[in-house]
Design a protein around this motif. Sequence first.
Motif, short mmCIF file in Angstrom:
data_model
loop_
_atom_site.label_atom_id
_atom_site.label_comp_id
_atom_site.label_asym_id
_atom_site.label_seq_id
_atom_site.Cartn_x
_atom_site.Cartn_y
_atom_site.Cartn_z
N LYS A 95 31.74 33.60 44.17
CA LYS A 95 31.30 33.91 42.82
C LYS A 95 30.00 34.72 42.92
O LYS A 95 29.11 34.37 43.68
N GLY A 96 29.93 35.81 42.15
CA GLY A 96 28.72 36.62 42.17
C GLY A 96 28.87 37.94 42.89
O GLY A 96 27.95 38.74 42.91
N PHE A 97 30.03 38.17 43.52
CA PHE A 97 30.28 39.46 44.16
C PHE A 97 30.81 40.45 43.12
O PHE A 97 30.27 41.53 42.96
N GLY A 98 31.89 40.07 42.45
CA GLY A 98 32.30 40.79 41.25
C GLY A 98 33.25 41.94 41.41
O GLY A 98 33.47 42.70 40.45
N ASN B 242 36.26 35.87 43.13
CA ASN B 242 36.93 36.70 44.12
C ASN B 242 37.46 35.85 45.26
O ASN B 242 36.94 34.77 45.55
N LYS B 243 38.52 36.35 45.89
CA LYS B 243 39.07 35.69 47.08
C LYS B 243 38.41 36.29 48.33
O LYS B 243 38.19 37.50 48.40
N VAL C 5 37.10 40.00 54.54
CA VAL C 5 37.65 40.83 53.47
C VAL C 5 37.56 40.07 52.16
O VAL C 5 37.86 38.87 52.10
N ILE C 6 37.13 40.75 51.11
CA ILE C 6 36.96 40.12 49.81
C ILE C 6 37.60 41.03 48.76
O ILE C 6 37.51 42.25 48.84
N GLY C 7 38.30 40.42 47.79
CA GLY C 7 38.97 41.22 46.79
C GLY C 7 39.55 40.40 45.67
O GLY C 7 39.34 39.17 45.60
N ASP C 8 40.31 41.08 44.80
CA ASP C 8 40.93 40.37 43.68
C ASP C 8 42.46 40.46 43.71
O ASP C 8 43.12 40.13 42.74
N ASN C 9 43.00 40.93 44.87
CA ASN C 9 44.46 40.91 45.01
C ASN C 9 44.82 40.99 46.49
O ASN C 9 44.11 41.59 47.30
#
Length: 603
Positions: free
Chosen positions: A478-481, A458-459, A500-504
């Motif tokens: 790594k490990g948040f998912g 994740n970013k 903020v954490i996400g995949d986009n």
Amino acid sequence: SEWEQVYLLLYCNHINLVVYHMSQDISIPFHINKEHIMNVNRYRKMTSVAAGRKKPDLVLKNGRVINVFTDKIETCDIAICDGMITGTGSFEGTKEIDLEGKYVSPGFFDAHLHMESTLVTPAELIRNVISWGTTSFIEDPHEAANVKGSAGIDYLLSPPAHVPATVFVMLPSCVPSLEFENNGCIFGPEDMKKYVDNPRILGLGEVMDYPSVISGSKNMMKKICMFSDMVIDGHAPDLSDSDLDAYMISGVATDHEATTFEYALKEVSRGMHVHIREGSAAKNLDVIVNGIVENRIPTDNFSFCTDDKHIEEIKNEGHISYSVKRAIQLGIEPVAAIKMATINTARCYGLRHLGAIAPGYQADLVIFNNFEEFVISDVYHLGKNIKDFEWSSPSLSSNNPLKNTVDISNIFKSSFSMPMDDSKKAVINLMDNQITTLRSDEYLPQRNGFFIPESIFNKIAIIERHKNTGLIGMGVVKGFGISGGAIASSVSHDSHNISVIGDNNSDMLIAVLELQKEMGGFTIVSCGRVIKTLPLPVMGLMSEAPFDEVNETLKEMISIAHSMGVSRSIDPFITLSFISLPVIPEIRITPKGMFDVRQMKFI
């Protein structure tokens, strides 16, 4: 009255009598809490009750009273007058309540917590926690101080007039936590001076900047010297033997960062008092207590604390009461477990009027059925059942400066672009049920020279939110998912920037803009729309909504996060809130970028 002498009877620690002539200029060499000053009439009334010449205001009869001095459980009555215990034995009172053989413990302490981290106002937190038996709190308001400095501290110093609990404060020592941090305010030695003589200030809060202590930083030494005759709380995660020795020479007396029994033993063997932490992200009780039991270590230098415990967990399992119950389940003797929640903490902080059921002690009491189920039926503060207390939770006006603390602008989707080459990059690896992290260096997915986040990698971005500097630190977790969206928070220890954490990038931007609109909080975004938000408008840390309402919203949001792939072994919001704290190993991220805590340098 035309007395030649004035008798000032103080109930600060035990009953102390200071006699002085009015013509003399005498400074009393300890802090006077006005709540415990006793005038002559009150003293005479209490001694008359203790001596049996008058009836107590209240007698709790037939209780199985836990004596923290003898480690015995004695069936007897408890006599109470003016909120204080005047004796244990056999009494007749103006009012009598038959406890019918239930156990009676002194009120519990939370030895170290940040009330701001429970997401509700202090009064609202206490209203829900006190039914679990916690009647005394040792609060470190460094979260509020990092956002609003003295104004934040003053806000946290205000609760006692509105709550049936005793709230003490440790003055924040590291604001910011490290010198390079981008927080809202600086709170230094000069700012501390006006608080030193406040009777509710017990000492210096957790000293997180241990490198400055060990190196003898001039600014840090000023703070430590200012509190040399008071308690200094520590924050010493996984220090080497020599560094721990150097750290303790400064006078640091406590620590709550031990995550293993071996490390806790290393601290206790040097005379440090260890607060066993059982919060939401950091759950250290089982491993430390198992070590105590297996190695038959005395528990005198151990207490319980929550540090940061979310309201959902408090609602489901209890507060310090959970720590007591769990310690007993793991093999700690019941009275020893009670002492870890009461007299041990009181002695650690020099509070000799709290932590016991004996003459001259504050009548803070917990009534429960047995040690196995540990169901609490009644809680007393200053001799009054908390069920009879009329609660009020004053709200701040909408234009109060404490409600206007998110200052960001000119942020776009492209702000989250993260250039990438073919070399290995540092990755933050999350750990189950811990706030510590591990570093790995890995090849990451990329396209056209930019990192492409996905469910494994994740970013994460940390955005400075106090002074609109435009700083954005970018990294990989790594490990948040999380998959198909983003989660953002303005609770981001200790500087409390927006994380903020996400995949986009699109959903990450929407999440940040949502928190800007709400002046702080938690939010979840998926497929271009806001799914759910918990506003936290007070400093971006707290809601003024009722505990149950906040709890239900948070519970729903945690469930949504897990449904989006977030690991069920972590609390998504607690985990996100600690990922930017650069004083906890092993790797973190700040608005200035990825940070190696072991090396104390940016990567």
